[in-house]
Design a protein around this motif. Structure first.
Motif, PDB file in Angstrom:
ATOM      1  N   MET A 190       0.765  -1.290   0.023  1.00 51.65           N
ATOM      2  CA  MET A 190      -0.017  -0.088  -0.087  1.00 51.65           C
ATOM      3  C   MET A 190       0.939   1.217  -0.104  1.00 51.65           C
ATOM      4  SD  MET A 190      -3.013  -0.811  -0.287  1.00 51.65           S
ATOM      5  CE  MET A 190      -3.295   0.909  -0.463  1.00 51.65           C
ATOM      6  N   TYR A 191       1.928   1.350   0.839  1.00 48.03           N
ATOM      7  CA  TYR A 191       2.973   2.367   1.006  1.00 48.03           C
ATOM      8  C   TYR A 191       3.469   2.566  -0.585  1.00 48.03           C
ATOM      9  CZ  TYR A 191       2.886   2.928   5.856  1.00 48.03           C
ATOM     10  OH  TYR A 191       2.431   3.272   7.293  1.00 48.03           O
ATOM     11  N   TRP A 192       3.839   1.396  -1.082  1.00 47.61           N
ATOM     12  CA  TRP A 192       4.343   1.479  -2.588  1.00 47.61           C
ATOM     13  C   TRP A 192       3.185   2.014  -3.559  1.00 47.61           C
ATOM     14  CZ3 TRP A 192       2.766  -2.319  -6.486  1.00 47.61           C
ATOM     15  CH2 TRP A 192       3.351  -1.947  -7.581  1.00 47.61           C
ATOM     16  N   LYS A 193       2.140   1.874  -3.512  1.00 49.82           N
ATOM     17  CA  LYS A 193       1.168   2.160  -4.443  1.00 49.82           C
ATOM     18  C   LYS A 193       0.841   4.118  -4.188  1.00 49.82           C
ATOM     19  CE  LYS A 193      -1.611  -2.066  -5.016  1.00 49.82           C
ATOM     20  NZ  LYS A 193      -2.852  -2.678  -4.960  1.00 49.82           N
ATOM     21  N   LYS A 194       1.077   4.163  -2.737  1.00 45.05           N
ATOM     22  CA  LYS A 194       0.728   5.709  -2.471  1.00 45.05           C
ATOM     23  C   LYS A 194       2.136   6.275  -2.811  1.00 45.05           C
ATOM     24  CE  LYS A 194      -0.916   6.645   1.294  1.00 45.05           C
ATOM     25  NZ  LYS A 194      -1.986   7.366   0.914  1.00 45.05           N
ATOM     26  N   GLY A 195       3.249   5.697  -3.228  1.00 47.10           N
ATOM     27  CA  GLY A 195       4.403   6.485  -3.618  1.00 47.10           C
ATOM     28  C   GLY A 195       5.324   6.757  -2.384  1.00 47.10           C
ATOM     29  N   SER A 196       5.022   6.142  -1.232  1.00 45.90           N
ATOM     30  CA  SER A 196       5.746   6.212  -0.120  1.00 45.90           C
ATOM     31  C   SER A 196       6.997   5.238   0.066  1.00 45.90           C
ATOM     32  CB  SER A 196       5.097   6.362   1.282  1.00 45.90           C
ATOM     33  OG  SER A 196       3.925   7.476   1.081  1.00 45.90           O
ATOM     34  N   TYR A 197       7.854   5.453  -0.964  1.00 49.21           N
ATOM     35  CA  TYR A 197       8.985   4.199  -1.139  1.00 49.21           C
ATOM     36  C   TYR A 197       9.810   3.834   0.129  1.00 49.21           C
ATOM     37  CZ  TYR A 197       7.213   5.198  -5.662  1.00 49.21           C
ATOM     38  OH  TYR A 197       6.526   5.283  -6.791  1.00 49.21           O
ATOM     39  N   THR A 198      10.170   4.978   0.869  1.00 50.90           N
ATOM     40  CA  THR A 198      11.117   4.648   2.067  1.00 50.90           C
ATOM     41  C   THR A 198       9.926   3.856   2.940  1.00 50.90           C
ATOM     42  OG1 THR A 198      12.100   6.772   2.003  1.00 50.90           O
ATOM     43  CG2 THR A 198      12.218   5.811   3.880  1.00 50.90           C
ATOM     44  N   ALA A 199       8.821   4.413   3.497  1.00 45.46           N
ATOM     45  CA  ALA A 199       7.959   3.557   4.315  1.00 45.46           C
ATOM     46  C   ALA A 199       7.724   2.181   3.736  1.00 45.46           C
ATOM     47  CB  ALA A 199       6.849   4.204   4.613  1.00 45.46           C
ATOM     48  N   ALA A 200       7.595   2.037   2.539  1.00 43.62           N
ATOM     49  CA  ALA A 200       7.253   0.666   1.969  1.00 43.62           C
ATOM     50  C   ALA A 200       8.564  -0.131   2.075  1.00 43.62           C
ATOM     51  CB  ALA A 200       7.158   0.915   0.201  1.00 43.62           C
ATOM     52  N   LEU A 201       9.578   0.496   1.843  1.00 37.93           N
ATOM     53  CA  LEU A 201      10.810  -0.660   1.905  1.00 37.93           C
ATOM     54  C   LEU A 201      11.071  -0.815   3.496  1.00 37.93           C
ATOM     55  CD1 LEU A 201      13.797   0.842  -0.103  1.00 37.93           C
ATOM     56  CD2 LEU A 201      12.652  -1.060  -0.382  1.00 37.93           C
ATOM     57  N   THR A 202      10.780  -0.217   4.395  1.00 41.33           N
ATOM     58  CA  THR A 202      11.034  -0.378   5.865  1.00 41.33           C
ATOM     59  C   THR A 202       9.945  -1.484   6.332  1.00 41.33           C
ATOM     60  OG1 THR A 202      11.839   1.771   6.371  1.00 41.33           O
ATOM     61  CG2 THR A 202      11.050   0.390   8.044  1.00 41.33           C
ATOM     62  N   THR A 203       8.845  -1.275   5.906  1.00 40.91           N
ATOM     63  CA  THR A 203       7.606  -2.414   6.071  1.00 40.91           C
ATOM     64  C   THR A 203       8.075  -3.606   5.453  1.00 40.91           C
ATOM     65  OG1 THR A 203       6.176  -0.413   6.269  1.00 40.91           O
ATOM     66  CG2 THR A 203       5.153  -2.521   6.166  1.00 40.91           C
ATOM     67  N   LEU A 204       7.989  -3.542   4.180  1.00 39.98           N
ATOM     68  CA  LEU A 204       8.561  -4.860   3.595  1.00 39.98           C
ATOM     69  C   LEU A 204       9.793  -5.759   4.101  1.00 39.98           C
ATOM     70  CD1 LEU A 204       7.703  -3.735  -0.085  1.00 39.98           C
ATOM     71  CD2 LEU A 204       6.428  -5.505   1.208  1.00 39.98           C
ATOM     72  N   SER A 205      10.957  -5.051   4.467  1.00 39.05           N
ATOM     73  CA  SER A 205      12.081  -5.618   5.011  1.00 39.05           C
ATOM     74  C   SER A 205      11.554  -6.347   6.337  1.00 39.05           C
ATOM     75  CB  SER A 205      12.720  -4.601   5.510  1.00 39.05           C
ATOM     76  OG  SER A 205      13.218  -4.118   4.117  1.00 39.05           O
ATOM     77  N   ASP A 206      10.676  -5.508   7.464  1.00 37.50           N
ATOM     78  CA  ASP A 206      10.296  -6.200   8.524  1.00 37.50           C
ATOM     79  C   ASP A 206       9.578  -7.568   8.233  1.00 37.50           C
ATOM     80  OD1 ASP A 206      11.311  -4.102  10.002  1.00 37.50           O
ATOM     81  OD2 ASP A 206       9.484  -3.183  10.173  1.00 37.50           O
ATOM     82  N   SER A 207       8.693  -7.500   7.129  1.00 37.98           N
ATOM     83  CA  SER A 207       8.060  -8.599   7.100  1.00 37.98           C
ATOM     84  C   SER A 207       8.827  -9.738   6.322  1.00 37.98           C
ATOM     85  CB  SER A 207       6.659  -8.194   5.738  1.00 37.98           C
ATOM     86  OG  SER A 207       6.113  -9.232   5.069  1.00 37.98           O
ATOM     87  N   LEU A 208       9.814  -9.459   5.754  1.00 37.86           N
ATOM     88  CA  LEU A 208      10.656 -10.293   4.927  1.00 37.86           C
ATOM     89  C   LEU A 208      11.066 -11.044   6.224  1.00 37.86           C
ATOM     90  CD1 LEU A 208      11.963 -11.803   2.605  1.00 37.86           C
ATOM     91  CD2 LEU A 208      13.604 -10.127   2.838  1.00 37.86           C
ATOM     92  N   ARG A 209      11.809 -10.426   7.181  1.00 40.70           N
ATOM     93  CA  ARG A 209      12.369 -10.660   8.333  1.00 40.70           C
ATOM     94  C   ARG A 209      11.633 -11.984   9.133  1.00 40.70           C
ATOM     95  NH1 ARG A 209      12.342  -9.358  13.528  1.00 40.70           N
ATOM     96  NH2 ARG A 209      10.943  -7.462  12.987  1.00 40.70           N
ATOM     97  N   ILE A 210      10.323 -11.630   9.471  1.00 44.02           N
ATOM     98  CA  ILE A 210       9.540 -12.231  10.075  1.00 44.02           C
ATOM     99  C   ILE A 210       9.078 -13.460   9.381  1.00 44.02           C
ATOM    100  CG2 ILE A 210       7.161 -12.569  11.159  1.00 44.02           C
ATOM    101  CD1 ILE A 210       7.261  -9.600  11.745  1.00 44.02           C
ATOM    102  N   SER A 211       9.032 -13.366   7.996  1.00 45.87           N
ATOM    103  CA  SER A 211       8.736 -14.471   7.067  1.00 45.87           C
ATOM    104  C   SER A 211       9.767 -15.563   7.161  1.00 45.87           C
ATOM    105  CB  SER A 211       8.342 -13.790   5.810  1.00 45.87           C
ATOM    106  OG  SER A 211       8.004 -15.028   4.932  1.00 45.87           O
ATOM    107  N   VAL A 212      10.999 -14.963   7.049  1.00 42.46           N
ATOM    108  CA  VAL A 212      12.173 -15.971   7.098  1.00 42.46           C
ATOM    109  C   VAL A 212      12.175 -16.646   8.489  1.00 42.46           C
ATOM    110  CG1 VAL A 212      14.687 -16.086   7.107  1.00 42.46           C
ATOM    111  CG2 VAL A 212      13.254 -14.567   5.294  1.00 42.46           C
ATOM    112  N   LEU A 213      11.806 -15.968   9.704  1.00 38.12           N
ATOM    113  CA  LEU A 213      11.949 -16.623  10.875  1.00 38.12           C
ATOM    114  C   LEU A 213      10.897 -17.673  11.026  1.00 38.12           C
ATOM    115  CD1 LEU A 213      12.453 -13.660  13.121  1.00 38.12           C
ATOM    116  CD2 LEU A 213      13.937 -15.692  12.944  1.00 38.12           C
TER     117      LEU A 213
END
Length: 656
Positions: A190-213
């Protein structure tokens, strides 16, 4: 099978049995005692997945057989497996394991009574898992509402609903859980669609970390998050990073799904976008067509399954595996719609490549087919994906000189985008840019400059000063000043209309020089931005050098500077593996020969007062994950890779 293997293995290792007092028996292993955790509030988090243990009151005599004692190993293992399933959000399988453990301890040889403490503990765990399941189901229902808002283009409302769902999930299962990872991924998109790329990267990185765990690195959910991170990098103009994330995602998805899966096709198409951005349109087109073939096959199979469900030939499939087959008797057509939207998005990408190559008939055919599919799948025109395609249709009309139709398509696209994305989104800026380009084509330069300045303000606010999109606008503003210098202060030029140019006043030398100086500054700013954002050897950097060289040659007659810029462009083309038969390379070589001839003559030519024929940079939308899946696709869509691509000559800059 796992339970049986584990039981045999534990028996071979001769588990030790010790007696505490005269009433309690505790089973121990070499790894230490295991107990059923009483802290059920942490159930479902990774920290609670510890080796559990059953303690029981022994109503039998001290001569109880070893078989009876080792029989505890099966329910212990079942509880362990149930805990692992719960940590992976597979509540139904967790309940099944707990129920089997309960049956084992209540039946011979253990035969524990219903009021036995260990029986009570297992029952409490089952009740707690059911409670967790209901809470998660309620939270996921909120996400269904969020998805509806997202598909309707109401991104702020969708984002708020996803956040509410995330808070509920965290309060139920903690911060490390598959549902937390998947919800964070939705918020990141959603952040990506809204053009908030910094927030998108931060949120997706958190998601990836938890998904890998939770799942490990080679899981489809982790791969999908990697792909989403690649989309953000593509939107930011970091093509190298985008390619790295896409390639890892593709490797995992191929290992899990095989070659002919729609998720594999989606990543192939996104990799094609990276090649398209780098000017390698042939390779991009091959990947687009490869992905489209997989998508069409998957859509045909899905349509066949839906028809069989409607005819009662096969059982209804559940809409979501996490909902434990609770589909309320409804046929799920969401998969069919999502696949259809994916096909339309790929057709958009194919149309953009045709447009860059000047194949306008083929491009319009692809856009019209995409538009038809979007309307059928989404149910109307008020979707960002539809607006994206309308923008592309407007581009073709502009190329063909049908300016009224082009403006109508742009205005319809702009209205939908502003309603869905707000006034400060990069896609809104891109559509405004194309309207400015149309005004320039019609000779309305003052109106075009006003629009370009508005576009530049939005782009810098949303993307920063050194984004490739900013360079596109700077370059086209430079062309407007160049045209002003060509025709004079009050001049009008009706380009591409078939009518003769009407020059009301001959431009004075000082006026022309003033406009050309502004054009030069803007061209150099565009070149500086592209070097900073894309690197010194990028294809677009070469295109900008070539354009600047052409300006020095034809307008300023600065032959030394022109030759320097053409030489820079040629070196970059060579580094990108382009041969002399490539249009940009052959054109650059032609201009270099012309510069040498002019330097030999050293006879300045008089300006003809006519406009240069070089086309301006344009934006055509392709695959938005505004849709990974973008507005409806947006989740597979989206909507939303890199928004700009193409070239500034025959390829032209394009917005995705």
């Amino acid at each position: 099978k796992t339970i049986e293997q584990t039981t045999k293995h534990n028996r071979r290792r001769s588990s030790q049995v010790s007696t505490e007092g005269s009433s309690n028996t505790v089973i121990t292993t070499r790894s230490g005692p295991a107990t059923i955790t009483e802290d059920e509030s942490s159930c479902g988090s990774l920290k609670s997945v510890v080796p559990p243990m059953i303690s029981s009151s022994s109503s039998s005599s001290e001569s109880s057989s070893s078989t009876a004692n080792t029989s505890f190993l099966v329910p212990v293992t079942l509880i362990n497996i149930g805990q692992a399933y719960l940590a992976r959000n597979e509540c139904a399988k967790a309940i099944e394991c707990y129920q089997r453990a309960l049956d084992d301890v209540k039946n011979p040889p253990l035969s524990l009574s219903s009021n036995h403490p260990d029986v009570a503990r297992i029952k409490r765990k089952m009740r707690h898992v059911n409670k967790i399941h209901k809470s998660l189901k309620a939270a996921l229902c909120i996400q269904v509402d969020g998805k509806s808002q997202e598909n309707a283009g109401e991104y702020d409302s969708a984002l708020n609903l996803y956040r509410t769902s995330l808070d509920s999930i965290k309060s139920t299962v903690g911060r490390v859980h598959p549902c937390v990872a998947s919800t964070l991924a939705k918020i990141g998109v959603m952040y990506w669609k809204k053009g908030s790329y910094t927030a998108a990267l931060t949120t997706l990185s958190d998601s990836l970390r938890i998904s890998v765990l939770c799942y490990g690195e080679d899981h489809p959910d982790s791969a999908e998050t990697l792909s989403s991170i690649g989309m953000v990098h593509l939107a930011r103009g970091d093509y190298e990073a985008a390619m790295k994330f896409y390639q890892v995602s593709l490797r995992v998805k191929r290992a899990v799904y095989g070659e002919d899966h729609p998720d594999v096709a989606r990543v192939l198409i996104r990799i094609g976008m990276v090649y398209d951005e780098g000017g390698r349109h042939g390779k991009a087109m091959r990947l687009y067509k490869q992905g489209l073939a997989i998508q069409r096959l998957s859509l045909a199979l899905e349509e066949e399954l839906v028809e069989m469900e409607e005819a009662g030939q096969i059982p209804l499939r559940c809409k979501n595996k996490s909902q434990d087959n609770d589909n309320d008797g409804r046929i799920d057509v969401s998969a069919k719609s999502a696949l259809a939207v994916d096909v339309a998005a790929t057709l958009n990408s194919i149309g953009v490549v045709h447009e860059k190559k000047g194949e306008y008939s083929a491009a319009m055919k692809a856009y019209e087919e995409a538009l038809s599919i979007y309307r059928a799948a989404l149910g109307g025109d008020n979707y960002v994906d539809v607006a994206v395609t309308l923008n592309n249709v407007g581009q073709i009309y502009r190329h063909l000189g049908k300016y009224d139709k082009a403006m109508d398509a742009y205005q319809r696209a702009l209205a939908v985008m502003k309603a869905s994305l707000g006034d400060s989104h990069r896609n809104v800026a891109a559509t405004l840019h194309n309207i400015a380009l149309l005004k320039t084509t019609q000779g309305e330069y003052d109106k075009a400059l006003v629009l370009y300045k508005e576009v530049l303000t939005v782009q810098r606010s949303a993307l920063g000063d050194e984004h490739p999109d900013v360079a596109v606008t700077l370059s086209n503003m430079a062309e407007v000043f160049e045209y002003h210098g060509d025709i004079g202060e009050r001049g009008k030029c009706l380009r591409s209309t078939g009518r003769k140019s009407s020059v009301l006043s001959s431009p004075s030398s000082s006026y022309r020089r003033g406009k050309y100086r502004k054009a030069t500054r803007l061209y150099k700013k565009a070149l500086r931005v592209r070097r900073a954002s894309l690197g010194p050897d990028h294809y677009f950097v070469a295109l900008t050098c070539q354009k600047l060289g052409t300006f020095h040659l034809k307008k300023e007659r600065d032959y030394s500077e022109a030759l320097r810029r053409f030489t820079e462009a040629l070196e970059i083309y060579r580094k990108n593996g382009m041969g002399d038969n490539e249009p940009q390379v052959s054109e650059t070589l032609h201009y270099m020969r012309q510069v040498k001839i002019e330097r030999m003559r050293q006879v300045p030519r008089q300006s003809s007062g006519t406009l240069a024929a070089s086309p301006m940079s344009t934006y055509s939308f392709s695959n938005l994950s505004l849709s990974k899946r973008s507005t409806k696709r947006g989740n597979g869509s989206q909507t939303s890779g890199s928004l700009y691509g193409g070239s500034e000559s025959s390829d032209e800059d394009n917005l995705r």
